[in-house]
Scaffold this active site. Structure first.
Site: not given
Length: 372
Positions: A52, A83, A161, A231, A301, A328, A347, A354-355
């Site tokens: 990165r 990411s 980030k 991130s 996730e 991922r 990512s 989100g949920p």
């Protein structure tokens, strides 16, 4: 009026900016209009993922050459969110977001709007705490204002980030009489992502400042923002924010839409977000419609409950492969199978984004004449 452009470019290695260089040299992209970068590099995505920083350093050197400005100045002006981890069918790539002036008049509908902001550096002792949340929230508000987005409902995706606490940063804070939330860099990345998500939620009025405590981060997963993508990494010391939405004050053919993903198998969310932009998946997007897609942005996730739709998964128990690499690769395959393109930003680390056990997907696409 302003107008946005998005260029999704491939890379041969983490320092390969040749496609952007050709576009700038050829006049397709004005270096002065590059306002943000979001991309995927082929590192491990962890604390020691230096791909990165390598990409960022190369990017700033390239823009410095074209803009005649010091790279050290540009790194504090242009958010560059990378990411790490291109597992499975994901292809290393980066999306260049440009904003320029356009000859247009209001009243033609809403188009993609871009806003950016960088916060002040975050001290190690503040990472993952309310001060960190407040810093992100303030930066997001600034980016929304810079984008000229007047309605919070018109914000569709907020990329942040955040810095994390390294062993060296933790030691320096401790020597100064400060106490970091954790000395573990990996845990610090998770706390930083959580703080970023809470900050986005506060800025978008999804969460009241009185609605949480420091202990809520990585604990109360009922708190989440379906528009936050966070991130964390060692390559930044400030919060870098990119806000993407639609606004009547912007012109151009691009629009953005988003949907929450309930879990890692939520192919319906992918189909629905494409439908929001007038793109059908039967079952895969046609070549013509695929050409309309400017970029795809996903957060995911591993379900911490250890099950997906009632069935056990082993991502969290694998000591050979990090769970984030598992998820991922899995979600990238799901999305790419529908899109028909491996150049997708997927990512991991979607705590409070989100949920719980799911995430979100956002797509930017060219509108057809007469609408989406």
């Amino acid at each position: 009026m302003r107008s946005a452009q998005v260029f999704r470019l491939s890379m041969a290695h983490p320092g390969d900016l040749s496609e952007l260089d050709r576009l700038i040299t050829g006049g397709a992209v004005r270096a002065a209009e590059v306002v943000a970068i979001i991309g995927k590099t082929e590192g491990n995505g962890g604390v020691n993922d230096f791909t990165r920083g390598y990409f960022t350093q190369t990017l700033m050197a390239l823009l410095s050459r074209h803009l005649k400005k010091p790279a050290e100045q540009l790194v504090h002006e242009i958010p560059c969110v990378l990411s790490g981890g291109t597992e499975g069918v994901m292809s290393p790539h980066y999306s260049v977001f440009c904003a320029g002036e356009a000859d247009a008049t209001p009243g033609a509908g809403s188009s993609l709007a871009i806003g950016t902001a960088l916060s002040e550096p975050i001290p190690a002792e503040n990472v993952g705490r309310r001060a960190h949340v407040d810093s992100v929230a303030n930066a997001v508000r600034t980016a929304i204002a810079n984008a000229g987005i007047e309605r919070l409902d018109d914000v569709h995706f907020v990329q942040v980030k955040c810095p994390c606490v390294t062993v060296a940063r933790a030691a320096a804070a401790t020597a100064a009489g400060k106490t970091p939330l954790t000395n573990d860099p990996n845990k610090s990345m998770a706390y930083a992502r959580a703080a970023g998500a809470f900050g986005v939620a506060v800025a978008l009025d999804e969460l009241k400042p009185s609605g949480f405590e420091d202990a809520s981060l990585l604990s109360d997963f009922s708190i989440q923002s379906p528009r936050a993508s966070i991130s964390s990494g060692v390559e930044v010391e400030s919060n870098e924010v990119i806000v993407l939405g639609n606004s009547p004050h912007w012109s151009g053919p691009l629009r953005i839409a988003h949907r929450p993903m309930a879990d890692a198998l939520d192919i319906g969310a992918i189909v629905d977000v494409l439908a929001d932009l007038g793109i059908a998946a039967n079952p895969q997007v046609s070549a013509d419609d695929a050409a309309r897609i400017a970029t795809v942005l996903v957060k995911c996730e591993p379900d911490r409950r250890g099950r997906i739709r009632g069935n056990r998964h082993t991502m969290l128990d694998d000591t050979d492969i990090n769970a984030q690499r598992h998820i991922r690769g899995a979600v990238a395959g799901l999305v790419a199978g529908v899109i028909g393109d491996g150049r997708i930003f997927v990512s991991g680390g979607a705590e409070h984004q989100g949920p719980d056990g799911g995430g979100l997907i956002a797509v930017i696409a060219h509108q057809k004449k007469g609408g989406a």
